[in-house]
Design a protein around this motif. Structure first.
Motif, PDB file in Angstrom:
ATOM      1  N   LEU A 159       0.990  -1.508  -0.221  1.00 28.85           N
ATOM      2  CA  LEU A 159       0.181   0.192  -0.229  1.00 28.85           C
ATOM      3  C   LEU A 159       1.183   1.607   0.025  1.00 28.85           C
ATOM      4  CD1 LEU A 159      -3.069   0.095   2.163  1.00 28.85           C
ATOM      5  CD2 LEU A 159      -1.553   1.879   1.870  1.00 28.85           C
ATOM      6  N   LEU A 160       1.669   1.439   1.005  1.00 32.05           N
ATOM      7  CA  LEU A 160       3.000   2.438   0.918  1.00 32.05           C
ATOM      8  C   LEU A 160       4.020   2.411   0.428  1.00 32.05           C
ATOM      9  CD1 LEU A 160       3.084   2.997   4.532  1.00 32.05           C
ATOM     10  CD2 LEU A 160       2.015   3.741   3.981  1.00 32.05           C
ATOM     11  N   GLN A 161       3.889   1.155  -0.867  1.00 32.94           N
ATOM     12  CA  GLN A 161       5.243   2.186  -2.094  1.00 32.94           C
ATOM     13  C   GLN A 161       4.470   2.005  -3.063  1.00 32.94           C
ATOM     14  OE1 GLN A 161       6.758  -2.466  -1.997  1.00 32.94           O
ATOM     15  NE2 GLN A 161       8.322  -1.797  -0.988  1.00 32.94           N
ATOM     16  N   MET A 162       2.897   1.685  -3.510  1.00 29.43           N
ATOM     17  CA  MET A 162       2.393   2.421  -3.940  1.00 29.43           C
ATOM     18  C   MET A 162       1.870   4.037  -3.770  1.00 29.43           C
ATOM     19  SD  MET A 162      -2.508   0.586  -4.967  1.00 29.43           S
ATOM     20  CE  MET A 162      -1.145  -0.711  -4.330  1.00 29.43           C
ATOM     21  N   LEU A 163       1.522   4.045  -2.631  1.00 26.25           N
ATOM     22  CA  LEU A 163       1.704   5.814  -2.704  1.00 26.25           C
ATOM     23  C   LEU A 163       3.031   6.513  -3.194  1.00 26.25           C
ATOM     24  CD1 LEU A 163      -0.557   5.962   0.107  1.00 26.25           C
ATOM     25  CD2 LEU A 163      -1.786   6.365  -1.575  1.00 26.25           C
ATOM     26  N   ASP A 164       4.399   5.422  -2.637  1.00 24.10           N
ATOM     27  CA  ASP A 164       4.760   6.370  -2.698  1.00 24.10           C
ATOM     28  C   ASP A 164       5.789   6.158  -4.128  1.00 24.10           C
ATOM     29  OD1 ASP A 164       7.664   8.055  -1.484  1.00 24.10           O
ATOM     30  OD2 ASP A 164       8.393   5.984  -2.392  1.00 24.10           O
ATOM     31  N   SER A 165       5.465   5.290  -4.846  1.00 28.37           N
ATOM     32  CA  SER A 165       5.936   5.366  -5.918  1.00 28.37           C
ATOM     33  C   SER A 165       4.657   6.323  -7.324  1.00 28.37           C
ATOM     34  CB  SER A 165       6.153   3.770  -6.906  1.00 28.37           C
ATOM     35  OG  SER A 165       4.333   3.770  -6.785  1.00 28.37           O
ATOM     36  N   SER A 166       3.849   6.370  -6.498  1.00 32.20           N
ATOM     37  CA  SER A 166       3.138   8.380  -7.505  1.00 32.20           C
ATOM     38  C   SER A 166       2.706   8.880  -7.279  1.00 32.20           C
ATOM     39  CB  SER A 166       1.612   6.790  -7.327  1.00 32.20           C
ATOM     40  OG  SER A 166       0.960   6.629  -6.525  1.00 32.20           O
ATOM     41  N   ARG A 167       3.707   9.183  -6.082  1.00 28.06           N
ATOM     42  CA  ARG A 167       3.382  10.506  -5.792  1.00 28.06           C
ATOM     43  C   ARG A 167       4.172  11.501  -6.280  1.00 28.06           C
ATOM     44  NH1 ARG A 167       8.802  11.839  -3.072  1.00 28.06           N
ATOM     45  NH2 ARG A 167       9.675   9.940  -3.155  1.00 28.06           N
ATOM     46  N   HIS A 168       4.376  11.556  -7.372  1.00 24.80           N
ATOM     47  CA  HIS A 168       5.104  12.261  -8.026  1.00 24.80           C
ATOM     48  C   HIS A 168       4.304  12.285  -9.794  1.00 24.80           C
ATOM     49  CE1 HIS A 168       5.991   8.601 -10.346  1.00 24.80           C
ATOM     50  NE2 HIS A 168       5.725   8.916 -11.125  1.00 24.80           N
ATOM     51  N   LEU A 169       3.209  12.240  -9.461  1.00 33.32           N
ATOM     52  CA  LEU A 169       2.568  12.312 -10.784  1.00 33.32           C
ATOM     53  C   LEU A 169       1.402  13.297  -9.960  1.00 33.32           C
ATOM     54  CD1 LEU A 169       1.704   8.293 -10.910  1.00 33.32           C
ATOM     55  CD2 LEU A 169       3.091  10.071 -12.601  1.00 33.32           C
ATOM     56  N   ASN A 170       1.230  13.882  -9.012  1.00 31.26           N
ATOM     57  CA  ASN A 170      -0.051  14.236  -8.723  1.00 31.26           C
ATOM     58  C   ASN A 170       0.373  15.674  -7.045  1.00 31.26           C
ATOM     59  OD1 ASN A 170      -2.510  15.569  -8.256  1.00 31.26           O
ATOM     60  ND2 ASN A 170      -2.949  15.703  -9.739  1.00 31.26           N
ATOM     61  N   ASP A 171       0.039  16.536  -6.988  1.00 33.93           N
ATOM     62  CA  ASP A 171       0.694  16.854  -6.091  1.00 33.93           C
ATOM     63  C   ASP A 171      -0.522  16.672  -4.739  1.00 33.93           C
ATOM     64  OD1 ASP A 171       2.417  18.944  -7.340  1.00 33.93           O
ATOM     65  OD2 ASP A 171       1.284  21.089  -7.180  1.00 33.93           O
ATOM     66  N   ASP A 172      -1.915  15.851  -5.067  1.00 29.61           N
ATOM     67  CA  ASP A 172      -2.389  15.544  -4.223  1.00 29.61           C
ATOM     68  C   ASP A 172      -1.819  13.971  -3.893  1.00 29.61           C
ATOM     69  OD1 ASP A 172      -4.150  17.675  -4.482  1.00 29.61           O
ATOM     70  OD2 ASP A 172      -4.942  16.460  -6.124  1.00 29.61           O
ATOM     71  N   LEU A 173      -1.556  13.710  -4.886  1.00 32.63           N
ATOM     72  CA  LEU A 173      -1.275  12.654  -4.287  1.00 32.63           C
ATOM     73  C   LEU A 173       0.611  12.272  -3.237  1.00 32.63           C
ATOM     74  CD1 LEU A 173      -0.874  10.081  -8.049  1.00 32.63           C
ATOM     75  CD2 LEU A 173      -2.179   9.631  -5.787  1.00 32.63           C
ATOM     76  N   LEU A 174       0.772  13.272  -4.269  1.00 31.65           N
ATOM     77  CA  LEU A 174       2.479  13.363  -3.131  1.00 31.65           C
ATOM     78  C   LEU A 174       1.452  13.677  -1.573  1.00 31.65           C
ATOM     79  CD1 LEU A 174       5.165  14.339  -2.444  1.00 31.65           C
ATOM     80  CD2 LEU A 174       4.650  16.305  -2.991  1.00 31.65           C
ATOM     81  N   GLN A 175       0.292  14.833  -0.878  1.00 29.79           N
ATOM     82  CA  GLN A 175       0.299  14.968  -0.060  1.00 29.79           C
ATOM     83  C   GLN A 175      -0.561  14.165   0.731  1.00 29.79           C
ATOM     84  OE1 GLN A 175       0.460  17.680   1.696  1.00 29.79           O
ATOM     85  NE2 GLN A 175      -0.540  17.359   3.358  1.00 29.79           N
ATOM     86  N   LEU A 176      -1.134  12.868  -0.144  1.00 31.19           N
ATOM     87  CA  LEU A 176      -2.110  11.768   0.593  1.00 31.19           C
ATOM     88  C   LEU A 176      -0.484  11.050   0.670  1.00 31.19           C
ATOM     89  CD1 LEU A 176      -5.035  10.460   0.607  1.00 31.19           C
ATOM     90  CD2 LEU A 176      -3.694   9.433  -1.679  1.00 31.19           C
TER      91      LEU A 176
END
Length: 1716
Positions: free
Chosen positions: A835-852
């Motif tokens: 779960l965390l790797q999924m969020l971490d690997s996609s954080r560069h796609l969008n600012d909302d994903l980075l904050q999430l």
């Protein structure tokens, strides 16, 4: 060769040499052959001496001459060594030396190349390689002499020999051109060598033992001939030789007889020669074709495996090279019988070798053999071979036979069609229906059988079909014939398939095998390779892999190319499939069978054309009235009813249903959307929910779906989303893996088909299901969390969806994270990481994903901190189980983020300062001071509380320090780790955690984690300065535990941080501070680590304050002057340690001394002299400081001190020690409130004693004229003994308190008492409680002293240092134990009762027998065992010292009494020493290696916690026993078992015997000669010489020490004997031997006893005829007095009584006359 009869003996001075010497001398100056002549079998003459006349014979280098001569020896080992020497000489010497031996090398090489030992041949070729490499072109003149044997060696039967010879050949001639030239150049020599070996060997009869060697040479020679021809052909040099060079072989009958040679190797080599002849010019064998055919073709059924390959290669080559081969041999009588025989026998186990030759051989058959009977016999034989056990036991053999069968069938088919104008249909039917198709049918019926390997057979059948289809599609005159053949084959295949369908219950695997075969045909029709079978992969015999049972699964899954390359084959396949599908639908199968069969077939073959053909086939039965496409009609009318009729929930049936529906829908048009709506609207009647799930997975998996299907899946009006809602609403459906696969494919990734609104509805419904099933099925929660996370990433552009889904994810994440922390479910951690790797690997796609992503990392930190703080007792068992794994992952992941994220993470993970204060409360204001710091003066404390830190607080600090270390060290990337450290060093929460860690660490309660945390930052200058400043303020203002915290931090930081002590002092405003306990302790800490500049500044500040003290000295009792004086003493000590500042210090010290003397004279009560210590902390601190100052004054230019100072110093020392003794005589002294300061005063006084003793015992001090004349004398006569005696008393009182463990005090006492005089020890007994035993013969003082010393040695919680001090004291007084108070020795009778004498000592040894916890079976593991073992070994050392002091006449009885009382050295001590002594008796101590047997243990520098100290002590004790009790040790050694005795012998000989022998020899060398006896030692020979000389006699003996002395006794030998009779001398030698073997002690003691016995004998006393001694060995006084009346011999009373007792007789031992 013996002496001739009558020959006189050799006389002294006869210089005439013997015959061998004469021959050697006569040989000098001669020339010619050395030794025996070179007869047959010799290697030839090797010149040994350089001849004057013929220099060529002496041209060999002397270094090479010796190994060359050795090569003529018969011994194999000698040859191998000589060859190795030649290799080394060739490699390490110049080439000229190697060239010098070349003239002699060919003869040696030719002979040794035929040596029977393969090691010699291998070594020869390696040597030849080295020589050839070294000499290079210089070998050319000798090539012809070498090359025959050299070339034959390249084909040696032993592969290493051949390889080495070829390597030498390649090194000499690296290119093919050069190799061809040298072969042409030396061809006569090669052929001559081969002829000699082939023909001459056959002529000469060989002995039976040489037969194997000759067969080997013959085979090698033939192989060399074949290699010679082949090599010449490869370089096109064969024409240069012509045929006449080989006619000598072909014209001789003996050559052709080699084909029938009994040795397989020879036969193989012969056929290799034939093959090589056939590979070149055929003209050479044209005239000898009849012989060739008879030799090769007449023995095809030979069972030899070794010659098989070469024979069949020659056979194939012969048939191809000479098409008329059949004219030279009788086919019916010779060739065919052997040919059929070898096939019927299963090819004799060589099918893999022979079968590849069958096709070219059958192709070379003459026309007369192309007949049906021959065909029939050929395939019958192949069938017999296939059925044989030898073939079936090996997959590779079976594959070879099957391949040969199909290839021969293809060949005969081709010849039957194309050779004649009219096809031979009889032969074709025979091949197809009689052979090929039956085998194919059996392979389908039995796919798992070893007899018919499916993969190779089907590969060949598909290839045959493909070839026939291409020819059937070509417009040739044979086209119709090939079409007819193809129809025959496909008709049979269709028949086989339909029969398999009818036998479906028993032929399930067969049906699948048929489908795989048909799919392979489809791949072949599209130009793909249906099979991937690598010929290079060899299967193990008898083992068949699953891939051999059918088509490779990876290949079957590949879709064929859309372009059909073999149209006829593809059309034939579709016709076959149409009939099969029609049969499925028309037959009376049940719905399940019909469904599964149709699914299996259509899954891989479904096309619109096939559906059209099937529909037309069935049109007569079910008429069509619809306008829809035929695929739709087939689905609606035929296949969909099959699905609806299914009621089984079997997963396999549902899989078939889903596959069938998807296959049909994919081929349909847009009208099929209505069918999709029907299926998903009511899944229960369309195969079930699981079937619909599988169908939907098919939709989402394949990218080639029709447009209408893709639109329907994403449509909001469709019922696909409703179907998914029904799935997530049911717990039963969510247990299926297919449901989660379907949900992930529908809602996640770039190809998500659902709209965001539908996806959100599904997630909400899924969360409701999670709430109800969490306890029963937590897996749903884990998978739902992953699905929600992936959905958020997929629909990140929809903010409303992200907000709502984030709420749901947060609720589920909290439950998941708790499960991860406490390891409640096995899979939770992996889900959490995903779960965390999924969020971490996609954080560069969008600012909302980075904050999430950042928010969820913060949630993890918050949860971890909260879980730890909420625990009332954060013991290790109560911590979250997976916290370390979680933190490792979080640290590795967070390190890639920015500083802001990392700071937030630290803030939420670590407690704040206010949180720490809540848990620590006001504990930091308590003392919390380690007693050692107070005792050594590093900290000042008026009160000392035993209250320890709250365990919960300590555990909190430990846990969070551990977390911080894991976070800071969690990243593998150095750059990321440096970023984490840099950010953390500035973070307030991390700084506060460092403070807490330092506070706990200062109490010596910490684990390594605290140290690791501090080590992470100690090199940061900024961090160190900040920490120092804050800690200094806390220490000077708060005091308590912060003092030690500040002090320890100063000792740990790196001085490279460039922090300045003066700046630190200014930070705490030292000049304006009021002197109190906290500030003074802080100041001492700074002083202990400050530089010279800061120390001088402090000295200039404190001296005026101290010297200008204006108050009365009685204010000292209230604290006045105390803190200033204490600070001055510590600054004084620092300056004395740092630099040569003695002049200033000496002047200041004089002023302070005057002040102290004034204080003593005016107010002496402030000094604690000759009074018990009170509880005034200021007075105790003042006296401690005065003692420390006096010590410094002694060390700082003491030469000029006045006598008043020395009197004050010595009297003060004795008075303070006396006061301490008076204090510690009390029973409850340890409970005194100021006990810590009392120990501090004792420590200061002991330090002063050490300094005074060191200075006043120095020889330079004694000779110093500036000192008072009586100073050193008074010290040695009065003050030192008094101080030592008092200090011993103090030590014995302190040692009674088990709870007292002060290393500082005990270590100092140990140093002070190290050189104590024994009288000082014994004098203290008057101040100890009296302890007496009525039956002891010791003096009262000795009994009391031994009792109290043994109490101190008992291992009841005693420290290592306490036991070491006690042992030192006991060893000092061991020489006084057996003395009376007046100094006389105790009586011998008293000494013979050791238990009564030393009962106190033996009580400790008995302690181990009574206490099971002190068992020494494994004494080195627990700490308590170490203490017990240590005391046990020390007491034995003391007891050995006592044994050494026992007089010689009483020593034997002393040891016997010890054994009677259970203190046997051999049974109790020695077995334990064997357990304790290490295999390697060396240990490192302060960077030096110590031999444990060579040196004694230095208890002042050794650590009691070190196991090596106990081992060292055991080694020392074992050596003492060996040295002082050799007789006892020999008795024990001889009683050991064989294995243990050998181990003890090896160990003692290696490590101890040499030392003991050297010590014995050294003691003899330094000893003084006795009257008439001179003793000397010879160290080199380990020998002692003793010379006894009187007026009329002189004799000398030698005592030889054995290598394992003293385990083996010394040997006594006679050197010289003059004036003593032989009988008397034997008696004396026997006496000496008996003394050495049975008398414990050193050799010098035995010599002294022996001298006494000899003296008495010379005085007229006769020896006892039992022990052969004048004086009895037990008491050295008893003389032979009892005389036999018959023989007049005298005996010792002790010896005679023992004789009576053991022999049960009362007769004379010598004459057997009655004694009574």
């Amino acid at each position: 060769m013996g002496k001739q009869k009558g020959q006189s003996n050799r006389t002294k001075g006869n210089a005439r040499p013997s015959s061998s010497i004469a021959a050697a001398n006569a040989f000098d100056g001669t020339r010619g052959v050395v030794g025996f002549a070179s007869f047959s079998g010799d290697l030839g003459y090797i010149p040994v001496l350089k001849s004057v006349e013929d220099d060529s014979e002496g041209s060999i280098d002397p270094d090479f001459r010796v190994p060359l001569c050795k090569l003529s020896k018969r011994d194999v080992t000698t040859k191998l060594k000589a060859l190795a020497e030649l290799i080394e000489l060739s490699q390490n010497n110049d080439s000229d030396k190697s060239v010098s031996m070349l003239p002699n090398w060919p003869r040696i090489y030719n002979r040794l190349s035929e040596d029977s030992d393969r090691r010699v041949r291998e070594g020869l070729q390696q040597t030849h390689h080295a020589i050839v490499t070294k000499v290079g072109k210089e070998i050319a003149p000798f090539l012809k002499g070498l090359f025959g044997a050299w070339w034959i060696a390249t084909c040696d039967a032993y592969a290493p020999v051949a390889s080495a010879a070829w390597n030498a050949f390649s090194a000499a001639f690296p290119t093919p051109a050069k190799q061809g030239k040298v072969l042409v150049f030396c061809h006569q020599e090669i052929l001559h060598a081969v002829k000699s070996n082939v023909f001459m060997a056959a002529v000469q009869g060989q002995k039976e033992d040489e037969e194997n060697d000759m067969e080997r040479i013959l085979a090698s020679s033939l192989s060399a001939l074949a290699a010679f021809i082949t090599t010449l052909e490869s370089v096109n040099c064969m024409d240069k030789l012509g045929t006449e060079n080989f006619t000598d072989f072909l014209t001789k009958p003996r050559f052709w007889k080699l084909a029938r040679h009994k040795a397989p190797g020879v036969g193989s080599a012969f056929f290799s020669v034939i093959t090589s002849f056939l590979s070149g010019s055929n003209a050479l064998l044209g005239d000898y074709l009849s012989q060739v055919c008879k030799a090769v073709l007449s023995r095809l059924n030979d069972s030899s495996s070794l010659a098989c390959r070469a024979q069949w290669d020659a056979t194939e080559k012969l048939m191809i090279s000479f098409p008329n081969w059949h004219e030279h041999i009788d086919l019916r009588k010779v060739f065919l019988p052997s040919f059929w025989s070898v096939i019927k026998s299963g090819f004799n186990g060589n099918a893999k070798i022979i079968c590849p030759h069958l096709l070219p051989m059958v192709g070379c058959f003459p026309a007369s053999l192309f007949a049906i009977p021959v065909y029939q016999e050929l395939f019958n034989c192949l069938q017999i071979a296939l059925d044989s056990n030898t073939v079936q036991s090996s997959a590779s053999e079976t594959r070879a036979v099957i391949t040969a069968t199909v290839e021969c069938a293809q060949l005969i088919l081709q010849k039957s069609v194309e050779v004649c104008d009219d096809p031979n249909w009889e032969a074709i039917d025979l091949i197809l229906k009689g052979q090929l198709l039956p085998i194919f049918e059996k392979s389908i019926q039995y796919p798992d059988s070893n007899k018919y390997l499916t993969a190779p057979l089907h590969q060949l059948v598909v290839g045959t079909l493909s070839t026939l289809s291409y020819k059937a599609n070509d417009e040739t005159k044979q086209q119709k014939s090939y079409i007819r053949i193809c129809c025959m084959i496909w008709k049979e295949i269709t028949r086989i398939a339909t029969e398999l369908l009818n036998q479906c219950k028993t032929r399930t695997n067969s049906l699948q095998c048929m489908i795989n075969f048909l799919f392979a045909v489809k791949l072949a029709s599209c130009g793909s390779k249906p099979f991937q079978i690598q010929a290079s992969v060899k299967s193990k015999p008898g083992v068949r892999f699953r891939d051999e049972a059918g088509i490779n699964s990876k290949e079957t899954d590949k879709a064929p190319s859309s372009k059909v390359t073999n149209v006829y084959l593809f059309q034939s396949l579709e016709i076959c499939l149409r009939d099969v599908v029609g049969h499925i639908l028309q037959s009376q199968f049940n719905p399940g069978q019909r469904l599964s069969f149709a699914s299996l077939v259509l899954e891989k073959f479904a096309t619109s054309t096939l559906f059209d053909q099937v529909f037309h086939l069935l049109a007569d039965i079910v008429p069509s009235g619809s306008d829809h496409d035929l695929s739709y009609e087939c689905l609606r009318q035929y296949f969909l009813p099959c699905v609806k009729d299914i009621v089984s929930s079997n997963p396999e049936t549902q899989h078939h249903s889903a596959t069938l529906l998807y296959t049909c829908l994919k081929c349909c048009g847009s009208d099929a959307e209505t069918i999709a709506q029907e299926i998903f609207s009511d899944p229960e009647i369309h195969g079930g929910v699981q079937c619909c799930m599988l169908l939907a997975v098919h939709f989402l998996t394949n990218d080639d779906n029709p447009t209408w299907l893709r639109n329907w899946l994403s449509s909001e009006t469709g019922n696909f989303s409703k179907f998914l809602l029904d799935i997530v609403e049911s717990d039963a459906h969510l247990k299926l893996e297919e449901s989660w696969k379907l949900l992930n494919m529908s809602m996640t990734g770039d190809k998500a088909v659902l709209q965001s609104k539908s996806a959100l509805d599904i997630l909400k419904k899924l969360y409701e299901t999670v709430e109800t099933t969490e306890k029963s099925n937590f897996t749903v929660t884990e998978k739902a969390s992953l699905l929600t996370t992936a959905s958020i990433i997929s629909y990140i552009s929809d903010s409303g969806f992200v907000t709502a889904a984030d709420v749901l994810l947060g609720l589920m994440f909290e439950k998941l994270f708790r499960s991860v922390l406490y390891n409640q479910h096995e899979t939770s951690f992996d889900i959490f990481v995903q779960l965390l790797q999924m969020l971490d690997s996609s954080r560069h796609l969008n600012d909302d994903l980075l904050q999430l992503s950042n928010n969820y990392f913060i949630r993890c930190a918050d949860t971890v901190c909260k879980e730890i703080l909420e625990k009332k007792e954060t013991a290790e068992d109560n911590l979250p189980a997976n916290i370390e794994k979680v933190l490792d992952f979080l640290s590795a992941t967070i390190s890639h983020h920015g500083p802001e994220v990392i700071n937030n993470f630290y803030s939420h993970l670590l407690p704040s300062e206010s949180t720490w204060l809540q848990h620590r409360s006001d504990m930091s204001r308590k003392s919390w001071l380690p007693i050692e710091d107070v005792i050594e003066g590093r900290v000042i404390s008026s009160t000392f509380e035993k209250t320890k830190m709250d365990s919960n607080y300590v555990n909190l600090v430990r846990v969070f320090s551990d977390l911080a270390c894991r976070i800071l060290q969690g990243s593998d990337d150095t750059a990321d780790q440096e970023q984490l450290l840099q950010i953390a060093s500035k973070h307030d929460s991390m700084k506060q955690l460092c403070f807490e860690s330092l506070l706990v660490d200062s109490q010596q309660l910490s684990s390594n984690k605290y140290i690791e945390l501090l080590d992470c930052y100690k090199e940061s200058a900024e961090w160190c300065k900040y920490m120092l400043s804050i800690l200094a303020q806390k220490s000077s203002q708060v005091g308590g535990g912060w003092i030690c915290c500040f002090s320890k931090f100063l000792s740990k930081i790196d001085f490279s941080c460039n922090w300045k002590q003066i700046t630190l002092l200014n930070d705490i405003d030292y000049a304006n501070q009021t002197m109190n306990e906290a500030f003074c302790s802080t100041l001492i800490s700074v002083v202990n680590s400050c530089d010279m500049l800061s120390a001088k500044k402090l000295f200039d500040w404190i001296v005026p304050k101290t010297l200008s003290f204006s108050g009365t000295f009685d204010t000292i009792l209230d604290g006045g002057y105390v803190y200033e004086f204490t600070a001055l003493v510590n600054i004084f000590r620092r300056l004395l340690f740092l630099e040569n500042y003695e002049n200033v210090l000496a002047d200041t010290s004089e002023q302070i001394i005057e002040q102290l003397l004034l204080c003593k004279s005016s107010f002496s009560s402030v000094f604690l002299f000759d009074v018990a210590f009170n509880n005034n902390s200021f007075q105790l601190l003042f006296n401690s400081s005065v003692a420390r100052f006096i010590k410094l004054a002694v060390e700082c230019k003491p030469s000029g001190r006045s006598s008043e100072f020395w009197e004050f110093a010595q009297c003060s020392l004795v008075s303070w020690l006396e006061s301490a003794c008076m204090t510690f005589e009390g029973k409850e002294f340890i409970s005194e409130p100021q006990f810590h300061n009392q120990l501090a005063l004792l420590h200061s006084a002991a330090s002063l004693l050490s300094a005074l003793d060191k200075y006043l015992t120095d020889p330079a001090t004694i000779e110093d004229p500036t000192l008072p004349t009586s100073l050193t004398r008074e010290w040695h006569e009065f003050f030192q003994p008094a101080a030592h005696s008092t200090l011993v008393t103090i030590f014995l009182h302190l040692s009674k308190e088990v709870s007292l463990s002060s290393p500082a005090v005990y270590s100092l006492i140990q140093n002070c008492l190290w050189n104590i005089h024994p009288d000082s020890i014994t004098s203290c007994s008057s101040r100890l409680p009296v302890y007496l035993t009525p039956d002891s013969q010791l003096s009262d003082k000795m009994q009391t002293l031994l009792h109290h010393l043994c109490l101190a040695l008992e291992p009841n919680g005693k420290t290592y240092t306490t036991q070491a001090i006690t042992y030192t004291l006991l060893s000092k007084i061991s020489g006084k134990v057996f003395l009376k108070e007046n100094g006389d020795l105790l009586t011998a009778e008293s000494i013979r009762q050791p238990i009564k004498l030393v009962r106190s000592l033996t009580s400790i040894l008995n302690f181990h027998a009574e206490n099971p916890d002190s068992d020494l079976e494994n004494p080195l593991l627990p700490e308590m065992y170490q203490s017990n073992t240590f005391a046990y070994l020390l007491m034995w050392k003391v007891l050995l010292h006592l044994i050494c002091n026992v007089p010689a006449d009483a020593k034997s009885d002393f040891l016997s009494k010890l054994e009677e009382n259970g203190l046997s050295i051999s049974e109790s001590l020695l077995p334990k020493l064997l357990q304790l002594m290490p295999l390697n008796p060396h240990r490192k101590d302060d960077a030096q290696v110590i031999n444990m047997f060579q040196s004694e243990v230095d208890f002042r520098t050794s650590s009691g916690e070190n196991v090596a100290v106990v081992q060292h002590l055991a080694c020392s004790l074992f050596k003492e026993v060996l040295t002082n009790l050799p007789v006892l040790i020999r008795s024990w050694y001889n009683g050991l078992g064989k294995v243990v005795r050998g181990q003890v012998d090896d160990y003692t000989t290696k490590h101890i015997s040499g030392m003991i022998s050297n010590e014995e020899l050294k003691s003899v060398s330094v000893s003084k000669d006795e009257k008439d006896l001179h003793v000397s030692a010879r160290t080199a020979s380990r020998e002692i010489l003793a010379t006894y000389q009187i007026v009329d006699a002189e004799f000398e003996i030698s005592i030889q020490l054995p290598p394992n002395y003293p385990l083996s006794p010394a040997q006594v030998n006679t050197v010289r004997r003059v004036g003593v009779g032989a009988a008397q001398w034997r008696y004396w030698i026997l006496q000496m031997t008996m003394l050495l073997q049975h008398q414990n002690g050193r050799i010098l003691d035995a010599l002294s006893l022996w001298k006494n016995k000899v003296d008495k004998r010379l005085d007229g006393l006769e020896e006892c005829m039992i022990c052969f001694s004048v004086v009895h060995g037990s008491n050295a006084q008893s003389l032979p007095k009892l005389q036999c009346r018959t023989c007049r011999k005298k005996y010792h009373a002790e010896c005679l009584y023992k004789w009576f007792d053991t022999s049960n007789q009362s007769t004379c031992p010598l004459c057997r006359a009655p004694m009574m």
